[in-house]
Design an enzyme around this catalytic site. Structure first.
Site, PDB file in Angstrom:
ATOM      1  N   CYS A   1      46.128  26.731  37.683  1.00  8.75           N
ATOM      2  CA  CYS A   1      45.497  28.074  37.351  1.00  8.75           C
ATOM      3  C   CYS A   1      44.425  28.076  38.664  1.00  8.75           C
ATOM      4  O   CYS A   1      43.842  27.144  39.216  1.00  8.75           O
ATOM      5  CB  CYS A   1      44.580  28.150  36.115  1.00  8.75           C
TER       6      CYS A   1
ATOM      7  N   CYS B   1      40.627  32.104  36.291  1.00 11.85           N
ATOM      8  CA  CYS B   1      41.674  32.366  35.079  1.00 11.85           C
ATOM      9  C   CYS B   1      40.999  32.652  33.609  1.00 11.85           C
ATOM     10  O   CYS B   1      40.105  31.684  33.217  1.00 11.85           O
ATOM     11  CB  CYS B   1      42.817  31.487  34.961  1.00 11.85           C
TER      12      CYS B   1
ATOM     13  N   CYS C   1      50.358  29.389  36.542  1.00 10.34           N
ATOM     14  CA  CYS C   1      49.956  30.183  35.327  1.00 10.34           C
ATOM     15  C   CYS C   1      50.645  31.514  35.497  1.00 10.34           C
ATOM     16  O   CYS C   1      50.651  32.158  36.553  1.00 10.34           O
ATOM     17  CB  CYS C   1      48.482  30.107  35.387  1.00 10.34           C
TER      18      CYS C   1
ATOM     19  N   CYS D   1      47.100  34.175  35.565  1.00 12.17           N
ATOM     20  CA  CYS D   1      46.509  34.028  36.975  1.00 12.17           C
ATOM     21  C   CYS D   1      47.060  34.158  38.101  1.00 12.17           C
ATOM     22  O   CYS D   1      46.525  34.484  39.420  1.00 12.17           O
ATOM     23  CB  CYS D   1      45.097  33.326  36.993  1.00 12.17           C
TER      24      CYS D   1
HETATM   25 ZN   LIG Z   1      46.069  30.747  34.772  1.00 11.24          ZN
END
Ligand SMILES: [Zn+2]
Length: 191
Positions: free
Chosen positions: A35, A39, A66, A69
């Protein structure tokens, strides 16, 4: 990692600080997800977090970007001066990598054109000019303090061919490498 401690980075993750986006990434061992610091996903247990400056490295180690994000989609939100600091750190450590300028924006998670603008605005030089000064300083040091050949100096400083090395050296130092070395040797023998 841009001089950031794990405490600073973990705190940035806890408080979703966007200003660190592009400076580092964090991955969570238990979920296998990587991430951006900002995030909004659940804060992972500190023991399960690994930090990366380079998204590719996280992916190479098996982490997946992810879905929330999207660290794999650049340019990220608003990379700040921290991204430039990270770039300067990387340049001073990896100046001998001939492909460094091409890789840098990607590693920082920002687009190439944004990186150029941000760097120039913050440092007052383009990344290329900044890198060239560091490479030439390194070459000058090797010419003064070693007996390795010009081509080895050229490669050790991150240049891929002698003609670009000579041109860059002349423009920064005002002398060709050979004359510079002779002059330094003369100065040394006078001491
Ligand atoms: Zn994330």
């Amino acid at each position: 990692m841009a001089g950031l401690s794990k405490d600073v980075m973990y705190n940035a993750v806890i408080s979703n600080e966007e200003q660190y986006d592009g400076v580092f990434f964090y991955a969570v061992k238990t979920t296998g997800i990587v991430c951006r610091p900002s995030c909004k996903s659940k804060v992972p247990n500190r023991d399960n977090v690994i930090f990366f400056t380079n998204l590719e490295e996280a992916i190479r180690q098996g982490y997946r970007p992810c879905k929330r994000c999207r660290p794999d989609i650049g340019p990220c939100y608003a990379p700040t001066i921290d991204a430039v600091e990270a770039a300067c750190d990387i340049i001073s450590q990896e100046y001998d990598n001939p492909g460094l300028l091409r890789e840098l924006p990607h590693r920082l998670g920002i687009s190439s054109s944004h990186f150029q603008r941000l760097f120039k605005k913050t440092i007052g030089q383009t990344p290329k000019e900044y890198l060239q000064k560091i490479r030439i300083a390194k070459a000058a040091e090797l010419l003064s303090n070693s007996t390795i050949s010009n081509i080895d100096v050229c490669l050790a400083a991150g240049f891929t061919n002698l003609s670009s090395f000579y041109a860059a050296f002349r423009s920064e130092i005002g002398l060709p490498p050979k004359e510079y070395r002779q002059e330094q040797a003369r100065k040394g023998s006078l001491q």
